[in-house]
Design an enzyme around this catalytic site. Sequence first.
Site, PDB file in Angstrom:
ATOM      1  CB  CYS A   5      39.148  54.590  60.932  1.00  0.00           C
ATOM      2  SG  CYS A   5      38.640  53.042  60.272  1.00  0.00           S
ATOM      3  CB  CYS A   8      33.789  50.274  63.159  1.00  0.00           C
ATOM      4  SG  CYS A   8      34.901  48.896  62.954  1.00  0.00           S
ATOM      5  CB  CYS A  82      41.727  48.037  64.921  1.00  0.00           C
ATOM      6  SG  CYS A  82      40.201  47.632  64.091  1.00  0.00           S
ATOM      7  CD  GLN A 206      34.288  34.531  52.950  1.00  0.00           C
ATOM      8  OE1 GLN A 206      34.028  35.579  53.527  1.00  0.00           O
ATOM      9  NE2 GLN A 206      33.708  34.183  51.826  1.00  0.00           N
ATOM     10  CE1 TYR A 235      32.511  36.527  40.137  1.00  0.00           C
ATOM     11  CE2 TYR A 235      30.683  34.980  40.298  1.00  0.00           C
ATOM     12  CZ  TYR A 235      31.256  36.091  39.723  1.00  0.00           C
ATOM     13  OH  TYR A 235      30.573  36.771  38.756  1.00  0.00           O
ATOM     14  CD  GLU A 256      39.476  33.500  42.510  1.00  0.00           C
ATOM     15  OE1 GLU A 256      38.429  33.437  43.139  1.00  0.00           O
ATOM     16  OE2 GLU A 256      40.106  34.560  42.319  1.00  0.00           O
ATOM     17  CG  ASP A 312      31.278  33.855  47.920  1.00  0.00           C
ATOM     18  OD1 ASP A 312      30.880  35.014  48.139  1.00  0.00           O
ATOM     19  OD2 ASP A 312      32.019  33.238  48.717  1.00  0.00           O
ATOM     20  CB  CYS A 339      30.052  40.507  50.465  1.00  0.00           C
ATOM     21  SG  CYS A 339      30.837  40.860  48.891  1.00  0.00           S
TER      22      CYS A 339
HETATM   23  N1  SAH Z   1      34.144  31.604  47.610  1.00  0.00           N
HETATM   24  C1  SAH Z   1      35.443  32.050  48.041  1.00  0.00           C
HETATM   25  C2  SAH Z   1      35.838  33.409  47.494  1.00  0.00           C
HETATM   26  C3  SAH Z   1      34.800  34.511  47.548  1.00  0.00           C
HETATM   27  S1  SAH Z   1      35.401  36.142  47.287  1.00  0.00           S
HETATM   28  C4  SAH Z   1      35.558  32.037  49.537  1.00  0.00           C
HETATM   29  O1  SAH Z   1      34.545  31.959  50.252  1.00  0.00           O
HETATM   30  O2  SAH Z   1      36.672  32.089  50.041  1.00  0.00           O
HETATM   31  C5  SAH Z   1      35.239  36.415  45.603  1.00  0.00           C
HETATM   32  C6  SAH Z   1      36.324  35.778  44.749  1.00  0.00           C
HETATM   33  O3  SAH Z   1      36.010  36.084  43.388  1.00  0.00           O
HETATM   34  C7  SAH Z   1      37.736  36.300  44.981  1.00  0.00           C
HETATM   35  O4  SAH Z   1      38.585  35.209  45.175  1.00  0.00           O
HETATM   36  C8  SAH Z   1      38.087  37.048  43.685  1.00  0.00           C
HETATM   37  O5  SAH Z   1      39.450  36.926  43.327  1.00  0.00           O
HETATM   38  C9  SAH Z   1      37.215  36.333  42.674  1.00  0.00           C
HETATM   39  N2  SAH Z   1      36.805  37.082  41.467  1.00  0.00           N
HETATM   40  C10 SAH Z   1      36.619  38.405  41.320  1.00  0.00           C
HETATM   41  N3  SAH Z   1      36.119  38.684  40.099  1.00  0.00           N
HETATM   42  C11 SAH Z   1      35.979  37.493  39.449  1.00  0.00           C
HETATM   43  C12 SAH Z   1      35.495  37.111  38.161  1.00  0.00           C
HETATM   44  N4  SAH Z   1      35.066  38.005  37.282  1.00  0.00           N
HETATM   45  N5  SAH Z   1      35.475  35.802  37.846  1.00  0.00           N
HETATM   46  C13 SAH Z   1      35.913  34.866  38.741  1.00  0.00           C
HETATM   47  N6  SAH Z   1      36.390  35.170  39.967  1.00  0.00           N
HETATM   48  C14 SAH Z   1      36.423  36.460  40.332  1.00  0.00           C
END
Ligand code: SAH
Length: 384
Positions: A5, A8, A82, A206, A235, A256, A312, A339
């Site tokens: 896969c 991991c 898994c 998450q 984000y 977002e 984020d 991430c």
């Molecule tokens: N802070 C949130 C989401 C983090 S993941 C949490 O912890 O749950 C990153 C997020 O960014 C996702 O929801 C994705 O849809 C969004 N995203 C991706 N590209 C983006 C952009 N250019 N502008 C705004 N949001 C975006």
Amino acid sequence: MAKKCGGCEFQGMPYAEQLKHKEKRVRILLDSFGKVHPIIGMKDPYHYRNKVHAVFDRDRRGNAISGVYQKGTHKVVPVDSCMIEDQKADKIIVTIRGLLKSFKIKTYDEDTQYGLLRHVLIRRGFSTGEIMVVLVTASPVFPSKNNFVKALRKVHPEITTVVQNINDRGTSMVLGTRDVVLYGKGFIEDKLCGCTFRISAQSFYQVNPVQTEKLYGLALEYADLKGDETVWDLYCGIGTISLFLAQKAKQVYGVEIVPQAIDDAKENAKINAIDNAEFFVGKAEEVLPEYYAEYEREHNGETAHADVIVVDPPRKGCDETLLETIVKMQPEKVVYVSCDSATLARDLKYLCANGYEIKMCRGVDQFPQSVHVETCVLLSKLGQ
Ligand code: SAH
């Protein structure tokens, strides 16, 4: 299985060693900038994923198979269980696969574009027990869908909602844009750090809720809010971080790109009785610069200010236009949740060359058994 896969990479390595590796990576990247605190590991680093995705295909004999794409390919590696996925979700996927034949549902073939079922996505609220099943189909026509859902729920009465997502695109995106609720309310709820969150099929959430509480706790600690701050959460997804920030700040703005996630965020503010959070749909790199320009126009050249900005982003990190605007807004603090360490390093370099310095940083292991590492970084204005 891990070898086939490819998901991991650290499987087979003792967990303590995995953590050491990840901490070292963060140190190599950030030690020269400032203090790196020890990585936050997970007590039980298995079956942590609340979201499970299975691709559906056929083997050479024409039998339905479900699993994951082999890393870097479109070849499906069959998976029945898994070590990092939620076990209940894995069982539901096996049940769905078993039901296909009697309902004459064909799995989709990417080459011929023939067949119906492309993917199944399962999400489980670990603290509420609610389960959402998303059936991704190539066409809206889903014969005997009601009986299919009935048969599925007969085996798994714990499923609280079933959504059909229509993806007729020839791309590798899992979800299409159209959802049809086949059973239940079309979303699940989950609880994190005492707040309730509604999560729809298209929204990001998450995948490791146990570690997410630690990650958000760290982001909040870094933001160190006193109550009179204006905060941006870029984000923001379904507004998780935003709503925790809002409980400690004067005003929070969330941005977002996915409209359904913003609908969830607005609803989540209501569910948790939070009235000082406002949400905008759009790209962070467009919404924030537009807000900044409009503010300047409307306030006779005065510039918009934020006290704290949280970002984020997905793996590709932040667009430079966004970083430029962040710097212009002169927040006292920037909290960067990342991430992907490569894009994090790139973005930190920009911020550090433009008046910011790293005060603290720490890894949180959101993805045990894999090489991925989540990092939370606190930056503040130089000299503060
Ligand atoms: N802070 C949130 C989401 C983090 S993941 C949490 O912890 O749950 C990153 C997020 O960014 C996702 O929801 C994705 O849809 C969004 N995203 C991706 N590209 C983006 C952009 N250019 N502008 C705004 N949001 C975006």
